[in-house]
Motif scaffolding. Structure first.
Motif, PDB file in Angstrom:
ATOM      1  N   GLY A  49       0.822  -1.197   0.000  1.00  0.00           N
ATOM      2  CA  GLY A  49       0.000   0.000   0.000  1.00  0.00           C
ATOM      3  C   GLY A  49       0.854   1.243   0.000  1.00  0.00           C
ATOM      4  O   GLY A  49       2.030   1.213   0.378  1.00  0.00           O
ATOM      5  N   LYS A  50       0.251   2.348  -0.406  1.00  0.00           N
ATOM      6  CA  LYS A  50       0.965   3.623  -0.499  1.00  0.00           C
ATOM      7  C   LYS A  50       0.357   4.626   0.478  1.00  0.00           C
ATOM      8  O   LYS A  50      -0.862   4.799   0.522  1.00  0.00           O
TER       9      LYS A  50
ATOM     10  N   THR B  85      -5.614   3.058   8.268  1.00  0.00           N
ATOM     11  CA  THR B  85      -4.703   3.913   9.034  1.00  0.00           C
ATOM     12  C   THR B  85      -3.886   3.032   9.965  1.00  0.00           C
ATOM     13  O   THR B  85      -4.391   2.043  10.493  1.00  0.00           O
ATOM     14  N   SER B  86      -2.631   3.394  10.114  1.00  0.00           N
ATOM     15  CA  SER B  86      -1.736   2.717  11.051  1.00  0.00           C
ATOM     16  C   SER B  86      -0.822   3.761  11.667  1.00  0.00           C
ATOM     17  O   SER B  86      -0.562   4.805  11.077  1.00  0.00           O
TER      18      SER B  86
ATOM     19  N   ILE C 257       5.850   3.279   0.208  1.00  0.00           N
ATOM     20  CA  ILE C 257       5.131   2.025  -0.066  1.00  0.00           C
ATOM     21  C   ILE C 257       5.599   0.985   0.942  1.00  0.00           C
ATOM     22  O   ILE C 257       6.803   0.745   1.080  1.00  0.00           O
ATOM     23  N   TYR C 258       4.648   0.376   1.639  1.00  0.00           N
ATOM     24  CA  TYR C 258       4.941  -0.614   2.663  1.00  0.00           C
ATOM     25  C   TYR C 258       3.987  -1.801   2.526  1.00  0.00           C
ATOM     26  O   TYR C 258       2.955  -1.702   1.873  1.00  0.00           O
ATOM     27  N   LYS C 259       4.337  -2.918   3.182  1.00  0.00           N
ATOM     28  CA  LYS C 259       3.460  -4.088   3.187  1.00  0.00           C
ATOM     29  C   LYS C 259       2.194  -3.787   3.980  1.00  0.00           C
ATOM     30  O   LYS C 259       2.231  -3.075   4.979  1.00  0.00           O
ATOM     31  N   VAL C 260       1.100  -4.374   3.518  1.00  0.00           N
ATOM     32  CA  VAL C 260      -0.171  -4.268   4.222  1.00  0.00           C
ATOM     33  C   VAL C 260      -0.662  -5.686   4.480  1.00  0.00           C
ATOM     34  O   VAL C 260      -0.764  -6.488   3.558  1.00  0.00           O
TER      35      VAL C 260
ATOM     36  N   MET D 171      -0.827  -1.619   8.223  1.00  0.00           N
ATOM     37  CA  MET D 171       0.399  -1.426   7.451  1.00  0.00           C
ATOM     38  C   MET D 171       1.588  -1.772   8.337  1.00  0.00           C
ATOM     39  O   MET D 171       1.605  -1.443   9.517  1.00  0.00           O
ATOM     40  N   ILE D 172       2.581  -2.440   7.742  1.00  0.00           N
ATOM     41  CA  ILE D 172       3.803  -2.828   8.446  1.00  0.00           C
ATOM     42  C   ILE D 172       4.926  -1.898   7.975  1.00  0.00           C
ATOM     43  O   ILE D 172       5.283  -1.906   6.807  1.00  0.00           O
TER      44      ILE D 172
END
Length: 161
Positions: free
Chosen positions: A51-52, A82-83, A96-99, A111-112
């Motif tokens: 996700g972005k 949201t995280s 961009i991170y893992k979701v 999101m991680i």
């Protein structure tokens, strides 16, 4: 009648916190149990995508800690979430991170922020996008350095021959 209304108003004005306390306590318990249900759903129906981040807001009086808003797609549909993360860890808008999310209910997601990724588009011979992959942002730099070294070694080998 009017005197009773005035007395009720005074009572409510003086003891409003007693009247509102049960609602606040129930609200906290509902939020806690909803969060636990969401975590279990993600754990049981785990799916991972990327996700972005498109926005953020600070958490009250914590300048480094922020709520990050992000979006991702699953089965052609756009989802948001949201995280909480830290600016000091390099988390920023556009990253961009893992979701992790539930494939049964993608609205349950998180999101991680441990590794930032970069989008890599794969094109066919006609210049059309055929696939999208994500590479570790540091890995892209390592790959570029490796390409430069290989090109240098090739040139030096040609000079020797």
């Amino acid at each position: 009648m009017r005197r009773n209304i005035i007395n009720i108003y005074k009572f409510i004005k003086e003891y409003y916190y007693i009247i509102l306390s049960p609602f606040v306590i129930i609200g906290f318990f509902l939020a806690y149990f909803n969060n636990q249900i969401e975590k279990e759903d993600i754990k049981e129906n785990l799916n991972i995508t990327y996700g972005k981040i498109y926005g953020s807001s600070s958490i009250y009086k914590k300048y480094s800690k922020r709520n990050f808003r992000y979006e991702f797609t699953f089965r052609g549909k756009l989802y948001t979430g949201t995280s909480t993360g830290y600016i000091t860890d390099g988390v920023k808008e556009g990253g961009i991170y893992k979701v992790e999310f539930s494939k049964e209910d993608p609205k349950h997601n998180r999101m991680i922020f441990d590794v930032e990724y970069e989008q890599k588009l794969i094109f066919d011979q006609n210049g059309q996008i055929t696939d999208t992959t994500y590479v570790h942002k540091g890995q892209k730099i390592q790959n570029k350095i490796k390409e430069i070294i290989e090109e240098y070694e090739f040139k030096t080998n040609n000079i020797k021959n």
